[in-house]
Design a protein around this motif. Sequence first.
Motif, PDB file in Angstrom:
ATOM      1  N   SER A   1       0.847  -1.192   0.000  1.00 43.06           N
ATOM      2  CA  SER A   1       0.000   0.000   0.000  1.00 43.06           C
ATOM      3  C   SER A   1       0.882   1.242   0.000  1.00 43.06           C
ATOM      4  O   SER A   1       1.985   1.233   0.541  1.00 43.06           O
ATOM      5  CB  SER A   1      -0.914   0.020   1.229  1.00 43.06           C
ATOM      6  OG  SER A   1      -1.822  -1.061   1.199  1.00 43.06           O
ATOM      7  N   VAL A   2       0.368   2.305  -0.622  1.00 42.88           N
ATOM      8  CA  VAL A   2       1.089   3.569  -0.650  1.00 42.88           C
ATOM      9  C   VAL A   2       0.088   4.696  -0.426  1.00 42.88           C
ATOM     10  O   VAL A   2      -1.035   4.671  -0.951  1.00 42.88           O
ATOM     11  CB  VAL A   2       1.852   3.762  -1.984  1.00 42.88           C
ATOM     12  CG1 VAL A   2       0.909   3.782  -3.185  1.00 42.88           C
ATOM     13  CG2 VAL A   2       2.695   5.024  -1.956  1.00 42.88           C
ATOM     14  N   GLU A   3       0.465   5.657   0.403  1.00 41.44           N
ATOM     15  CA  GLU A   3      -0.400   6.815   0.648  1.00 41.44           C
ATOM     16  C   GLU A   3      -0.578   7.590  -0.653  1.00 41.44           C
ATOM     17  O   GLU A   3       0.396   8.018  -1.287  1.00 41.44           O
ATOM     18  CB  GLU A   3       0.226   7.722   1.708  1.00 41.44           C
ATOM     19  CG  GLU A   3      -0.539   9.009   1.968  1.00 41.44           C
ATOM     20  CD  GLU A   3      -1.875   8.790   2.658  1.00 41.44           C
ATOM     21  OE1 GLU A   3      -2.809   9.560   2.358  1.00 41.44           O
ATOM     22  OE2 GLU A   3      -1.980   7.857   3.490  1.00 41.44           O
ATOM     23  N   LEU A   4      -1.828   7.754  -1.074  1.00 39.44           N
ATOM     24  CA  LEU A   4      -2.091   8.420  -2.344  1.00 39.44           C
ATOM     25  C   LEU A   4      -3.479   9.049  -2.307  1.00 39.44           C
ATOM     26  O   LEU A   4      -4.502   8.362  -2.394  1.00 39.44           O
ATOM     27  CB  LEU A   4      -2.007   7.422  -3.504  1.00 39.44           C
ATOM     28  CG  LEU A   4      -2.367   7.943  -4.904  1.00 39.44           C
ATOM     29  CD1 LEU A   4      -1.512   9.145  -5.278  1.00 39.44           C
ATOM     30  CD2 LEU A   4      -2.198   6.839  -5.943  1.00 39.44           C
ATOM     31  N   ASP A   5      -3.502  10.360  -2.174  1.00 37.96           N
ATOM     32  CA  ASP A   5      -4.739  11.133  -2.252  1.00 37.96           C
ATOM     33  C   ASP A   5      -4.763  11.792  -3.618  1.00 37.96           C
ATOM     34  O   ASP A   5      -4.013  12.733  -3.884  1.00 37.96           O
ATOM     35  CB  ASP A   5      -4.772  12.182  -1.139  1.00 37.96           C
ATOM     36  CG  ASP A   5      -6.046  13.027  -1.158  1.00 37.96           C
ATOM     37  OD1 ASP A   5      -6.819  12.932  -2.133  1.00 37.96           O
ATOM     38  OD2 ASP A   5      -6.259  13.796  -0.207  1.00 37.96           O
TER      39      ASP A   5
ATOM     40  N   LEU B   1       4.498  12.552  -4.332  1.00 39.66           N
ATOM     41  CA  LEU B   1       5.252  11.786  -3.345  1.00 39.66           C
ATOM     42  C   LEU B   1       5.064  10.292  -3.568  1.00 39.66           C
ATOM     43  O   LEU B   1       6.025   9.513  -3.480  1.00 39.66           O
ATOM     44  CB  LEU B   1       4.805  12.167  -1.931  1.00 39.66           C
ATOM     45  CG  LEU B   1       5.555  11.485  -0.779  1.00 39.66           C
ATOM     46  CD1 LEU B   1       7.045  11.796  -0.844  1.00 39.66           C
ATOM     47  CD2 LEU B   1       4.972  11.933   0.564  1.00 39.66           C
ATOM     48  N   ALA B   2       3.831   9.872  -3.874  1.00 40.33           N
ATOM     49  CA  ALA B   2       3.572   8.452  -4.121  1.00 40.33           C
ATOM     50  C   ALA B   2       4.335   7.955  -5.337  1.00 40.33           C
ATOM     51  O   ALA B   2       4.985   6.904  -5.300  1.00 40.33           O
ATOM     52  CB  ALA B   2       2.073   8.216  -4.299  1.00 40.33           C
ATOM     53  N   ILE B   3       4.268   8.707  -6.426  1.00 37.94           N
ATOM     54  CA  ILE B   3       4.973   8.299  -7.649  1.00 37.94           C
ATOM     55  C   ILE B   3       6.478   8.267  -7.405  1.00 37.94           C
ATOM     56  O   ILE B   3       7.171   7.320  -7.824  1.00 37.94           O
ATOM     57  CB  ILE B   3       4.631   9.257  -8.808  1.00 37.94           C
ATOM     58  CG1 ILE B   3       3.142   9.181  -9.157  1.00 37.94           C
ATOM     59  CG2 ILE B   3       5.491   8.936 -10.031  1.00 37.94           C
ATOM     60  CD1 ILE B   3       2.654   7.824  -9.605  1.00 37.94           C
ATOM     61  N   ASP B   4       7.002   9.265  -6.727  1.00 42.83           N
ATOM     62  CA  ASP B   4       8.444   9.308  -6.453  1.00 42.83           C
ATOM     63  C   ASP B   4       8.887   8.151  -5.557  1.00 42.83           C
ATOM     64  O   ASP B   4       9.942   7.547  -5.784  1.00 42.83           O
ATOM     65  CB  ASP B   4       8.817  10.639  -5.797  1.00 42.83           C
ATOM     66  CG  ASP B   4       8.738  11.819  -6.757  1.00 42.83           C
ATOM     67  OD1 ASP B   4       8.653  11.585  -7.979  1.00 42.83           O
ATOM     68  OD2 ASP B   4       8.749  12.971  -6.277  1.00 42.83           O
ATOM     69  N   SER B   5       8.086   7.839  -4.536  1.00 38.03           N
ATOM     70  CA  SER B   5       8.480   6.778  -3.609  1.00 38.03           C
ATOM     71  C   SER B   5       8.430   5.409  -4.266  1.00 38.03           C
ATOM     72  O   SER B   5       9.318   4.572  -4.042  1.00 38.03           O
ATOM     73  CB  SER B   5       7.588   6.805  -2.367  1.00 38.03           C
ATOM     74  OG  SER B   5       6.245   6.515  -2.688  1.00 38.03           O
TER      75      SER B   5
END
Length: 296
Positions: A60-64, A73-77
């Motif tokens: 899971s990744v934080e993505l709003d 931030l999600a794409i970069d991480s």
Amino acid sequence: MPKTIIITGASSGFGALTARALADAGHVVYAGVRDTIGHNAEAVADAAAYAKEHSVDLRSVELDVTDQASVDLAIDSVTAATGAIDVVIHNAGHLSNGPTESFTVEQLQQLYDTNVLSTQRVNRAVLPQMRQRRDGLLLWIGSSSTFGGTPPYLSAYFATKSAEDQLAKGYAVELARFGIDSAIVVPGSFTSGTNHFAHAMHPTDTKTAAAYEQLYAGLTEQVGRRLAKLSPPDADVAEVAREIVRVVDLPKGGRPFRTTIDPADDGSERVSDLAEANQAEFYERLGLSDLLEVSP
């Protein structure tokens, strides 16, 4: 070959089902979830438990999707962790249910923000790396309402899905020479197996909504019952996830632009086939037929 995939709106419904199906197929899957340590913490825990139980790579990744900083931030991480993102699945969406007039302009803005503008935020974050590699896939979760029958009280939502569909069509031809696929998977009206209706936006202008009830009393329930009756008893929402897996696993250039999963058969596929034949003819007249095929 395993692909790195990020799915928006993957806490429940189509998104959660698709994340699990793609992980089962051997891919590295990032389920984009808003508020991972708050409202959706249980969904994150469920995904982690599934990954452990089935020995698959589901994270899971934080993505709003309504927040560009969160998207970036999600794409970069994910890129930092895996090296590259191969597939983006535009799944995030919010249903609305009620007389169109009774939704405020601000409510419609919220719907467009989640259902349409979110895809632009994600695309602008991820496409530079795909263009540089001359490879990638954008997969959009559409709606049969764009070309099929449209029951009342759902038009605000349908309008956003039609707008998303137009973006998908535009991106498909504009990315073709970069070797990037764009495909739409179109679910019909699945009335069970997702939280679409349970989480639907309702009008805040209750006075106007009440005025409609004078002549349209019980319409929402009537539409729901009749949509359910149109679907065969064996209609399975997981079929949408299976079709997404099939499209992802097809080779570049061999993916259909649009596939429809519509147990109620609202006519969407017949109309979209005609529309896309017309599009192909028009591009031939423009001398741009090469844009209908993805460059190797």
